[in-house]
Structures are given as structure tokens and as C-alpha cells.
Design a protein around this motif. Structure first.
Motif, short mmCIF file in Angstrom:
data_model
loop_
_atom_site.label_atom_id
_atom_site.label_comp_id
_atom_site.label_asym_id
_atom_site.label_seq_id
_atom_site.Cartn_x
_atom_site.Cartn_y
_atom_site.Cartn_z
N THR A 195 -16.95 16.37 -70.12
CA THR A 195 -16.90 15.97 -71.54
C THR A 195 -17.15 17.15 -72.46
OG1 THR A 195 -19.23 15.30 -71.38
CG2 THR A 195 -17.56 13.58 -71.07
N GLU A 196 -18.01 18.08 -72.05
CA GLU A 196 -18.25 19.27 -72.87
C GLU A 196 -17.01 20.16 -72.94
OE1 GLU A 196 -23.09 19.86 -72.12
OE2 GLU A 196 -21.62 20.84 -70.81
N GLN A 199 -14.62 19.59 -75.81
CA GLN A 199 -14.95 20.08 -77.16
C GLN A 199 -14.20 21.35 -77.52
OE1 GLN A 199 -16.80 17.95 -78.98
NE2 GLN A 199 -16.67 16.75 -77.08
N TYR A 200 -13.61 22.00 -76.54
CA TYR A 200 -12.86 23.24 -76.81
C TYR A 200 -11.42 22.97 -77.24
CZ TYR A 200 -16.79 25.66 -74.68
OH TYR A 200 -18.04 26.14 -74.42
N ARG A 206 -8.00 16.58 -79.27
CA ARG A 206 -9.15 16.13 -78.49
C ARG A 206 -9.05 14.64 -78.13
NH1 ARG A 206 -13.91 17.88 -81.61
NH2 ARG A 206 -12.94 19.91 -81.21
N GLU A 210 -9.10 13.11 -74.18
CA GLU A 210 -10.16 12.16 -73.84
C GLU A 210 -9.58 10.82 -73.38
OE1 GLU A 210 -13.75 13.76 -76.81
OE2 GLU A 210 -12.39 12.15 -77.47
#
Length: 270
Positions: A195-196, A199-200, A206, A210
């Protein structure tokens, strides 16, 4: 250097027996078994090539340190030592440094046989030890092949600018390769979860990644997307991201995927 298997011309046995009478008996036994090849002690134990060593108490006392060193240098491949002892002396073995208790002996010796012993039992004990040695040789060879494949995989990732990852749906554990981290501009010691890593991605892309990942985990749907990404060092990239669900008994057990830096290709097309 990887030791050779025990199959082929014969099992190489080092008869390290200092008692003359017992040595003659052992050599006679070896001569009666064509599959066994006696090995003479070279300049030292370290310079002698053998598959198994049969030794007596006097030899263990004399060569204990060099025998242990030889065993350590061949690890993780097993180099078995079979110790012959009169039944009355099987509890303690002495060296120049003092007495060796049973637990110390077993660090060096793989099999302790009390004498007298039937030749058939000696043959069975040797066969069992050599089977363990061959298994260790096979395992060592397989590990070397696996290491080679991993090296080739990592080299291929570097050349193609492809990073790999895997997510376990049962444990929720996530793994990524070094190239995956490089594409995201993240060092090896920086914590990074699946999940982190989302964020890029560009804020507009995004939700797409997801949703695609959630569908792969929940519904087993694969995805193949070209998206924008900004790494940790603020470099702007285009990446191709692929997710392939893996199923067991009809249930998604994991999702494996890649991320490829396609920035140069996209720039050429624009």
C-alpha cells in the motif's frame, strides 16, 4: 570447490587406523569389497581426498584438530567419520589437551562403533553414512543452482529495468525485489509495503492501481497497466505494472507481479 559424489570408480575410504592389527583387518575387509577404494594418507589430512574416514581411538587423539578442520572446510557437505572403539573404552577419549567427553567426540565423529563388530554391520553403517553424504552433496548442488538462478534473475531485472513483487493473501506479507525498490527510489533499509508503494503513483493514477490490486486479491482478476509514478527522489517515470493472481483450490493465495520502467519508450512515442 564442490566435493565429488561418492558414485563412480568407488567409495574412497581413508583407513586412519594406527593399531597395526586392526588396520590389517580393515584393509582386508576393504579389499573384499570392489566398490570400496582405500586411500593413503597424503602429506596431511587436509591434502587427502576421501569420502569417509574410518579411524580408531589413537588416530582421533593424534589428528583430532585436523579432522575437525577438514570437516568444517567441506561443510555444508557431510564428510563422515566412523570411530572404532573397544567396548570398554567407548565412554571417554583422551587427547594431548586432556579428555574429550562424549559430546565433544560427537562434534567430530558421525558414527561410533564398538568392537568387535560383524563385517555385515560395518558395511551397513558405512552405507548409511555415505547415503547421508550423497544427500548433502545433492542438496549443496541444488542450492548452488538456485543461487545461480537468483543471480541470473537479478541480472535480468537490472538489464530490463523490471522489479518483481509478491503478496500473500493469507499472511498479508509482501515482498519486493531490489530493482522494484530502485524504480521507486527507495533504499533497501527503508520499510516499504504494497500500500505504501501505491503512494508513489501520480494522484490521478493512484485510484486505478489501488482498484486493480484489490480486484486481483478479492476476485482473482489480473491487470496490466501503464501508469505515471514519481519516485522518492522526485524523478517522474512511466511504469508498466502487472499483477497475476495465483490460486489454490479456486481461492486466490497470492498475487505476483512486476513493475517495469518504460519511461524511455513512452518519451519516444510522444
Amino acid at each position: 570447490m564442490t566435493p565429488e559424489p561418492t558414485t563412480g570408480s568407488g567409495t574412497r575410504v581413508l583407513p586412519l587406523i594406527l593399531d597395526g592389527g586392526n588396520r590389517r583387518l580393515l584393509v582386508e575387509w576393504i579389499d573384499g569389497h570392489p566398490s570400496v577404494e582405500p586411500v593413503e594418507l597424503a602429506d596431511g589430512i587436509g591434502e587427502t581426498t576421501f569420502d569417509v574416514c574410518i579411524l580408531d581411538k589413537a588416530a582421533l587423539q593424534k589428528y583430532h584438530d585436523t579432522l575437525r578442520t577438514k570437516k568444517k572446510t567441506t561443510a555444508p557437505v557431510l564428510l563422515p567419520y566412523l570411530l572404532l572403539l573397544p567396548e570398554s573404552e567407548s565412554d571417554v577419549v583422551e587427547t594431548d589437551a586432556g579428555q574429550l567427553a562424549d559430546n565433544v567426540v560427537t562434534e567430530t565423529v558421525d558414527e561410533l562403533v564398538t568392537m568387535p563388530i560383524e563385517q555385515a554391520e560395518l558395511h551397513w553403517r558405512l552405507t548409511a553414512l555415505l547415503r547421508l553424504r550423497d544427500q548433502s552433496l545433492t542438496l549443496h548442488s541444488n542450492n548452488r543452482d538456485l543461487e545461480r538462478q537468483v543471480d541470473l534473475f537479478e541480472t535480468a531485472q537490472d538489464i530490463a529495468n523490471v522489479g518483481a513483487w509478491e503478496y500473500d493473501t493469507d499472511t498479508e506479507e509482501w515482498w519486493c525485489s531490489d530493482e522494484f525498490r530502485r524504480i521507486h527510489g527507495v533504499s533497501a533499509d527503508t520499510p516499504l509495503s504494497q500500500t505504501e508503494s501505491f503512494q508513489y503513483y501520480h494522484p490521478e493514477d493512484r485510484p486505478t492501481i489501488e482498484s486493480a490490486f484489490e480486484a486481483a486479491v478479492e476476485d482473482g482478476e489480473p491487470y496490466d497497466l501503464d501508469l505515471r509514478l514519481t519516485d522518492a527522489e522526485n524523478n517522474h517515470r512511466w511504469v508498466r505494472t502487472i499483477g497475476e493472481p495465483q490460486s489454490v483450490d479456486g481461492e486466490t493465495s497470492s498475487v505476483r507481479g512486476i513493475v517495469q520502467d518504460i519511461t524511455e519508450r513512452v518519451d519516444r512515442q510522444q
